[in-house]
Design a protein around this motif. Sequence first.
Motif, PDB file in Angstrom:
ATOM      1  N   LEU A 215      65.487  22.549  20.446  1.00 45.95           N
ATOM      2  CA  LEU A 215      64.416  21.909  19.915  1.00 45.95           C
ATOM      3  C   LEU A 215      64.425  21.121  18.897  1.00 45.95           C
ATOM      4  O   LEU A 215      63.816  19.990  18.910  1.00 45.95           O
ATOM      5  N   VAL A 216      65.665  21.204  18.102  1.00 47.68           N
ATOM      6  CA  VAL A 216      66.023  20.273  17.084  1.00 47.68           C
ATOM      7  C   VAL A 216      66.692  19.348  17.111  1.00 47.68           C
ATOM      8  O   VAL A 216      67.684  18.888  16.334  1.00 47.68           O
ATOM      9  N   ARG A 217      67.199  19.229  18.509  1.00 45.93           N
ATOM     10  CA  ARG A 217      68.243  18.597  19.050  1.00 45.93           C
ATOM     11  C   ARG A 217      68.245  16.879  18.726  1.00 45.93           C
ATOM     12  O   ARG A 217      69.101  16.164  18.054  1.00 45.93           O
ATOM     13  N   PRO A 218      66.947  16.178  18.621  1.00 42.17           N
ATOM     14  CA  PRO A 218      66.771  14.944  17.935  1.00 42.17           C
ATOM     15  C   PRO A 218      67.282  15.060  16.584  1.00 42.17           C
ATOM     16  O   PRO A 218      67.789  13.900  16.013  1.00 42.17           O
ATOM     17  N   ALA A 219      66.662  15.980  15.790  1.00 43.67           N
ATOM     18  CA  ALA A 219      67.380  15.974  14.399  1.00 43.67           C
ATOM     19  C   ALA A 219      68.763  16.054  14.143  1.00 43.67           C
ATOM     20  O   ALA A 219      69.346  15.330  13.178  1.00 43.67           O
ATOM     21  N   VAL A 220      69.353  16.639  14.966  1.00 41.84           N
ATOM     22  CA  VAL A 220      70.748  16.736  14.927  1.00 41.84           C
ATOM     23  C   VAL A 220      71.613  15.565  15.320  1.00 41.84           C
ATOM     24  O   VAL A 220      72.554  15.163  14.538  1.00 41.84           O
ATOM     25  N   VAL A 221      71.075  14.732  16.241  1.00 42.74           N
ATOM     26  CA  VAL A 221      71.559  13.554  16.588  1.00 42.74           C
ATOM     27  C   VAL A 221      71.239  12.601  15.305  1.00 42.74           C
ATOM     28  O   VAL A 221      72.171  11.859  15.064  1.00 42.74           O
ATOM     29  N   THR A 222      70.064  12.601  14.749  1.00 41.79           N
ATOM     30  CA  THR A 222      69.730  11.905  13.579  1.00 41.79           C
ATOM     31  C   THR A 222      70.797  12.120  12.442  1.00 41.79           C
ATOM     32  O   THR A 222      71.348  11.048  11.627  1.00 41.79           O
ATOM     33  N   ALA A 223      70.974  13.172  12.427  1.00 41.75           N
ATOM     34  CA  ALA A 223      72.137  13.605  11.056  1.00 41.75           C
ATOM     35  C   ALA A 223      73.300  13.125  11.313  1.00 41.75           C
ATOM     36  O   ALA A 223      74.138  12.688  10.534  1.00 41.75           O
ATOM     37  N   ALA A 224      73.694  13.423  12.606  1.00 40.49           N
ATOM     38  CA  ALA A 224      75.114  12.995  13.008  1.00 40.49           C
ATOM     39  C   ALA A 224      75.319  11.406  12.966  1.00 40.49           C
ATOM     40  O   ALA A 224      76.336  10.964  12.242  1.00 40.49           O
ATOM     41  N   VAL A 225      74.188  10.719  13.229  1.00 37.45           N
ATOM     42  CA  VAL A 225      74.233   9.223  13.316  1.00 37.45           C
ATOM     43  C   VAL A 225      74.330   8.747  11.821  1.00 37.45           C
ATOM     44  O   VAL A 225      75.068   7.827  11.270  1.00 37.45           O
ATOM     45  N   MET A 226      73.386   9.475  11.008  1.00 36.63           N
ATOM     46  CA  MET A 226      73.427   9.086   9.412  1.00 36.63           C
ATOM     47  C   MET A 226      74.667   9.397   8.707  1.00 36.63           C
ATOM     48  O   MET A 226      75.204   8.606   7.852  1.00 36.63           O
ATOM     49  N   ASN A 227      75.554  10.312   9.178  1.00 34.52           N
ATOM     50  CA  ASN A 227      76.833  10.753   8.478  1.00 34.52           C
ATOM     51  C   ASN A 227      77.976  10.362   9.071  1.00 34.52           C
ATOM     52  O   ASN A 227      79.081  10.583   8.510  1.00 34.52           O
ATOM     53  N   VAL A 228      78.055   9.659  10.325  1.00 32.53           N
ATOM     54  CA  VAL A 228      79.276   9.270  10.764  1.00 32.53           C
ATOM     55  C   VAL A 228      79.906   7.995  10.304  1.00 32.53           C
ATOM     56  O   VAL A 228      81.007   8.092   9.994  1.00 32.53           O
ATOM     57  N   GLY A 229      79.135   7.172   9.550  1.00 33.19           N
ATOM     58  CA  GLY A 229      79.655   6.064   8.962  1.00 33.19           C
ATOM     59  C   GLY A 229      79.981   6.366   7.624  1.00 33.19           C
ATOM     60  O   GLY A 229      81.427   6.006   7.630  1.00 33.19           O
ATOM     61  N   PRO A 230      79.388   7.268   6.790  1.00 32.49           N
ATOM     62  CA  PRO A 230      80.260   7.381   5.443  1.00 32.49           C
ATOM     63  C   PRO A 230      81.807   8.206   5.848  1.00 32.49           C
ATOM     64  O   PRO A 230      82.678   7.968   5.090  1.00 32.49           O
ATOM     65  N   ALA A 231      81.870   8.920   6.932  1.00 35.39           N
ATOM     66  CA  ALA A 231      82.859   9.534   7.231  1.00 35.39           C
ATOM     67  C   ALA A 231      84.054   8.717   7.729  1.00 35.39           C
ATOM     68  O   ALA A 231      85.330   8.861   7.372  1.00 35.39           O
ATOM     69  N   TRP A 232      83.521   7.871   8.777  1.00 36.22           N
ATOM     70  CA  TRP A 232      84.617   6.799   9.213  1.00 36.22           C
ATOM     71  C   TRP A 232      85.171   5.693   8.404  1.00 36.22           C
ATOM     72  O   TRP A 232      86.122   5.453   8.029  1.00 36.22           O
ATOM     73  N   ASN A 233      84.112   5.297   7.338  1.00 37.05           N
ATOM     74  CA  ASN A 233      84.350   4.228   6.549  1.00 37.05           C
ATOM     75  C   ASN A 233      85.231   4.901   5.003  1.00 37.05           C
ATOM     76  O   ASN A 233      85.399   3.852   4.235  1.00 37.05           O
ATOM     77  N   ASP A 234      85.101   6.041   5.009  1.00 34.78           N
ATOM     78  CA  ASP A 234      85.613   6.629   3.544  1.00 34.78           C
ATOM     79  C   ASP A 234      87.071   6.094   3.347  1.00 34.78           C
ATOM     80  O   ASP A 234      88.057   6.353   4.133  1.00 34.78           O
ATOM     81  N   PHE A 235      87.341   5.442   2.089  1.00 31.01           N
ATOM     82  CA  PHE A 235      88.584   4.891   1.778  1.00 31.01           C
ATOM     83  C   PHE A 235      88.973   5.846   0.704  1.00 31.01           C
ATOM     84  O   PHE A 235      90.459   5.973   0.643  1.00 31.01           O
TER      85      PHE A 235
END
Length: 264
Positions: free
Chosen positions: A179-199
Amino acid sequence: MYVALILSALMSIGPLLIVVVNSLRPNMEIFTDPLGLPKHPALSNYAQAWGAGAIGGYLLNSVLVTAGSLALGLAVSLPIAYALGRWQFLGKRLLSVLFVAGMMVPIRLGVLPLFHLYEATGLIDTRIGLMLINAAAAMPTSVLIITAFYRALPASLFEAAHVDGAGELQTFWRIGTPLVRPAVVTAAVMNVGPAWNDFFFPLIMLRSPSRFTIPVGISSFFGEHTVDRGLLFAGLVIAVAPLAIMFAFAMRLVVGGLTAGMER
């Protein structure tokens, strides 16, 4: 309002277009006319970045670190959010405040004790070390987003599951998580950028070039006295392209998830 939005969009898209156009030009042409169009567009910069620049290996490392960080962070955040959203227990308010504080305090402030801890545990120069850092940094945001969805779900759904004989773990996995799958997707999208771009943390924690993520790998394109700008721009396009494609497809899911949360 529309004029302001159009100007804002142009200011955001303009630098990206300059990077893409210059990635198709040789270094000397960029040096003499930085904002010009390519006279003879070529993909040689991309071939050189992928081959001699070894950007393919850096890209693979970023994919592994980012995917592992998201999986680990969400695996820990989901049960925590379930407990905060569905249970009543002593210290619940304090725990919620701690997660909010985790969003306010930059994780980079703890780099010195973290470095000593990693050195003592042998996590220096490992991908799993970066995954743990990124997962910890993503947890406050993920927990708060998913907790809000759990609180919005009707309590009768969980009560009916308990009446049918489901245990707490079954209720969490079979009722709550889907039931909270949309929230999981939202959290993943919001956190993928910082993890990918971390220098910052890859630069400090990694030693072997074969384990460099793409932000650190691209920094190696800067020479001591000269910079091949065409090669650098091609590397930047390769680095940005996966995120751009992901956001293009995922934003509809994110908006749908937020809308679903509002409707509840």
